[in-house]
Motif scaffolding. Structure first.
Motif, PDB file in Angstrom:
ATOM      1  N   LYS A 181       4.177   7.963   0.313  1.00  0.00           N
ATOM      2  CA  LYS A 181       3.036   8.086  -0.604  1.00  0.00           C
ATOM      3  C   LYS A 181       2.136   6.890  -0.353  1.00  0.00           C
ATOM      4  O   LYS A 181       2.582   5.858   0.096  1.00  0.00           O
ATOM      5  CB  LYS A 181       3.540   8.068  -2.047  1.00  0.00           C
ATOM      6  CG  LYS A 181       4.432   9.240  -2.363  1.00  0.00           C
ATOM      7  CD  LYS A 181       4.820   9.251  -3.825  1.00  0.00           C
ATOM      8  CE  LYS A 181       5.703  10.442  -4.136  1.00  0.00           C
ATOM      9  NZ  LYS A 181       7.052  10.302  -3.556  1.00  0.00           N
ATOM     10  N   GLN A 182       0.875   7.067  -0.681  1.00  0.00           N
ATOM     11  CA  GLN A 182      -0.079   5.992  -0.410  1.00  0.00           C
ATOM     12  C   GLN A 182      -0.701   5.542  -1.709  1.00  0.00           C
ATOM     13  O   GLN A 182      -1.058   6.346  -2.542  1.00  0.00           O
ATOM     14  CB  GLN A 182      -1.154   6.530   0.529  1.00  0.00           C
ATOM     15  CG  GLN A 182      -2.203   5.521   0.859  1.00  0.00           C
ATOM     16  CD  GLN A 182      -3.206   6.074   1.846  1.00  0.00           C
ATOM     17  OE1 GLN A 182      -2.981   7.127   2.432  1.00  0.00           O
ATOM     18  NE2 GLN A 182      -4.314   5.384   1.995  1.00  0.00           N
TER      19      GLN A 182
ATOM     20  N   GLY B  77       1.261   9.799  10.716  1.00  0.00           N
ATOM     21  CA  GLY B  77       1.447   8.422  11.175  1.00  0.00           C
ATOM     22  C   GLY B  77       1.352   7.403  10.049  1.00  0.00           C
ATOM     23  O   GLY B  77       1.201   7.752   8.873  1.00  0.00           O
ATOM     24  N   ALA B  78       1.406   6.146  10.438  1.00  0.00           N
ATOM     25  CA  ALA B  78       1.466   5.031   9.481  1.00  0.00           C
ATOM     26  C   ALA B  78       0.147   4.826   8.748  1.00  0.00           C
ATOM     27  O   ALA B  78      -0.898   5.338   9.152  1.00  0.00           O
ATOM     28  CB  ALA B  78       1.802   3.760  10.254  1.00  0.00           C
TER      29      ALA B  78
ATOM     30  N   GLY C 209       5.188  -8.483   0.186  1.00  0.00           N
ATOM     31  CA  GLY C 209       4.639  -7.115   0.187  1.00  0.00           C
ATOM     32  C   GLY C 209       3.133  -7.041   0.371  1.00  0.00           C
ATOM     33  O   GLY C 209       2.601  -5.992   0.749  1.00  0.00           O
ATOM     34  N   PHE C 210       2.434  -8.141   0.108  1.00  0.00           N
ATOM     35  CA  PHE C 210       0.967  -8.123   0.238  1.00  0.00           C
ATOM     36  C   PHE C 210       0.486  -8.694   1.574  1.00  0.00           C
ATOM     37  O   PHE C 210      -0.699  -8.600   1.894  1.00  0.00           O
ATOM     38  CB  PHE C 210       0.324  -8.911  -0.913  1.00  0.00           C
ATOM     39  CG  PHE C 210       0.521  -8.245  -2.244  1.00  0.00           C
ATOM     40  CD1 PHE C 210      -0.341  -7.241  -2.676  1.00  0.00           C
ATOM     41  CD2 PHE C 210       1.593  -8.574  -3.051  1.00  0.00           C
ATOM     42  CE1 PHE C 210      -0.143  -6.605  -3.893  1.00  0.00           C
ATOM     43  CE2 PHE C 210       1.797  -7.947  -4.272  1.00  0.00           C
ATOM     44  CZ  PHE C 210       0.929  -6.958  -4.693  1.00  0.00           C
ATOM     45  N   THR C 211       1.382  -9.311   2.334  1.00  0.00           N
ATOM     46  CA  THR C 211       0.981  -9.950   3.598  1.00  0.00           C
ATOM     47  C   THR C 211       0.608  -8.891   4.639  1.00  0.00           C
ATOM     48  O   THR C 211       1.357  -7.935   4.854  1.00  0.00           O
ATOM     49  CB  THR C 211       2.148 -10.822   4.128  1.00  0.00           C
ATOM     50  OG1 THR C 211       2.471 -11.770   3.114  1.00  0.00           O
ATOM     51  CG2 THR C 211       1.787 -11.537   5.409  1.00  0.00           C
TER      52      THR C 211
ATOM     53  N   ALA D  29       0.831  -1.217   0.000  1.00  0.00           N
ATOM     54  CA  ALA D  29       0.000   0.000   0.000  1.00  0.00           C
ATOM     55  C   ALA D  29       0.867   1.269   0.000  1.00  0.00           C
ATOM     56  O   ALA D  29       0.417   2.346  -0.381  1.00  0.00           O
ATOM     57  CB  ALA D  29      -0.927   0.005   1.210  1.00  0.00           C
ATOM     58  N   TYR D  30       2.129   1.123   0.435  1.00  0.00           N
ATOM     59  CA  TYR D  30       3.051   2.270   0.462  1.00  0.00           C
ATOM     60  C   TYR D  30       3.758   2.474  -0.883  1.00  0.00           C
ATOM     61  O   TYR D  30       4.400   3.494  -1.082  1.00  0.00           O
ATOM     62  CB  TYR D  30       4.158   2.038   1.500  1.00  0.00           C
ATOM     63  CG  TYR D  30       3.761   2.268   2.944  1.00  0.00           C
ATOM     64  CD1 TYR D  30       3.688   3.562   3.465  1.00  0.00           C
ATOM     65  CD2 TYR D  30       3.491   1.211   3.797  1.00  0.00           C
ATOM     66  CE1 TYR D  30       3.368   3.777   4.798  1.00  0.00           C
ATOM     67  CE2 TYR D  30       3.172   1.421   5.130  1.00  0.00           C
ATOM     68  CZ  TYR D  30       3.108   2.700   5.626  1.00  0.00           C
ATOM     69  OH  TYR D  30       2.790   2.928   6.938  1.00  0.00           O
ATOM     70  N   TRP D  31       3.702   1.434  -1.732  1.00  0.00           N
ATOM     71  CA  TRP D  31       4.576   1.434  -2.916  1.00  0.00           C
ATOM     72  C   TRP D  31       3.820   1.784  -4.194  1.00  0.00           C
ATOM     73  O   TRP D  31       2.600   1.614  -4.272  1.00  0.00           O
ATOM     74  CB  TRP D  31       5.222   0.051  -3.077  1.00  0.00           C
ATOM     75  CG  TRP D  31       6.015  -0.390  -1.896  1.00  0.00           C
ATOM     76  CD1 TRP D  31       6.644   0.418  -0.982  1.00  0.00           C
ATOM     77  CD2 TRP D  31       6.253  -1.734  -1.466  1.00  0.00           C
ATOM     78  NE1 TRP D  31       7.272  -0.341  -0.026  1.00  0.00           N
ATOM     79  CE2 TRP D  31       7.049  -1.665  -0.292  1.00  0.00           C
ATOM     80  CE3 TRP D  31       5.896  -2.994  -1.961  1.00  0.00           C
ATOM     81  CZ2 TRP D  31       7.473  -2.798   0.384  1.00  0.00           C
ATOM     82  CZ3 TRP D  31       6.325  -4.121  -1.289  1.00  0.00           C
ATOM     83  CH2 TRP D  31       7.108  -4.033  -0.124  1.00  0.00           C
TER      84      TRP D  31
END
Ligand SMILES: O=C(O)CCC(=O)C(=O)O
Length: 240
Positions: free
Chosen positions: A237-238, A168-169, A194-196, A121-123
């Motif tokens: 970035k989201q 925040g995260a 990355g999806f876990t 989700a960050y990438w």
């Protein structure tokens, strides 16, 4: 190795009890602590995953420092990087390379969970989605100081994520009833896809909970990221 790979491919995570021994752990901790304690050199790479506490800006609850190797390049020579890369290649292919490193510390008695999220989700949305993070314990970790918990997600779906306030995260809402905690000794590690989905409870103990995280993805995808200005140093970035 086959069991580890099979577990990673079916569950989205696996663990290695000892990536390196206590002598190596001490060497790594010396470098790690020097980065963690150097607020000046790390200001631009540093954030609180819990979001800034507007009532007390001096307190960091979940310290995240991106790319510690930019501050102390000698950390790249530590055996952790070589061994983690070795496993990343075995798990996802010989074209895996280090994309970025980061350090996350939970200070004593801060009792702040890292919320459930998926790293993807960050990438940015890359054509080749293979990616693995190696989460290395530099303290013994268990539920009450913030060991990792995992929950597999089928079909590389990315759930809807939101941002915690004040920088925040990312977090998402999911049924985590069947999530599994993974306690580790110093020098042990987990590898997650990355999806876990993953999370950790807050640290309610008297000592720190220090972790070094190394992220690997295909060399070509790192090139694509860098061409788009993504070097994992800056503002998050989201994606979803
Ligand atoms: O250390 C933590 O609490 C969270 C780590 C994490 O989210 C990650 O390694 O992707």
């Amino acid at each position: 190795m086959d069991t580890i790979k099979n577990e990673f491919l079916t569950k989205g995570y696996t663990k290695i009890d000892q990536l390196f021994d206590s002598t190596e752990a001490e060497k790594l901790l010396e470098i790690y602590n020097s980065v963690l304690n150097d607020k000046e050199k790390t200001t631009h790479l540093r954030s609180d995953l819990a979001g800034i506490d507007t009532t007390n800006k001096a307190i960091e609850r979940i310290t995240q420092i991106m790319r510690p190797s930019l501050v102390v390049p000698k950390i790249l020579g530590h055996i952790a990087y070589k061994k983690a890369l070795h496993y990343a290649k075995k798990l996802l292919g010989d074209d895996m390379e280090l994309d970025f490193d980061m350090l996350i510390n939970k200070a004593p008695h801060t009792n702040t969970p890292t919320p459930w999220h998926q790293d993807a989700a960050y990438w940015i949305n890359l054509p080749d989605k293979r990616a693995v993070s190696c989460w290395i314990a530099l303290d013994n970790v268990y539920e009450s100081n913030g060991c990792m918990w995992f929950l597999p997600v089928p079909d590389q779906q990315i759930l809807k994520h939101n941002n915690l306030p004040n920088g925040g995260a990312l977090y998402c809402n999911a049924d985590t009833t069947h999530a599994i905690p993974v306690p580790l000794q110093v020098g042990g590690c987990t590898f997650h896809d990355g999806f876990t989905l993953h999370y950790s409870k807050g640290n309610t103990t008297d000592s720190q909970r220090r972790a070094l995280i190394l992220n690997f993805r295909p060399k070509e995808m790192i090139k694509l990221e860098r061409n788009q200005g993504i070097d994992h140093t800056g503002v998050r970035k989201q994606r979803s």
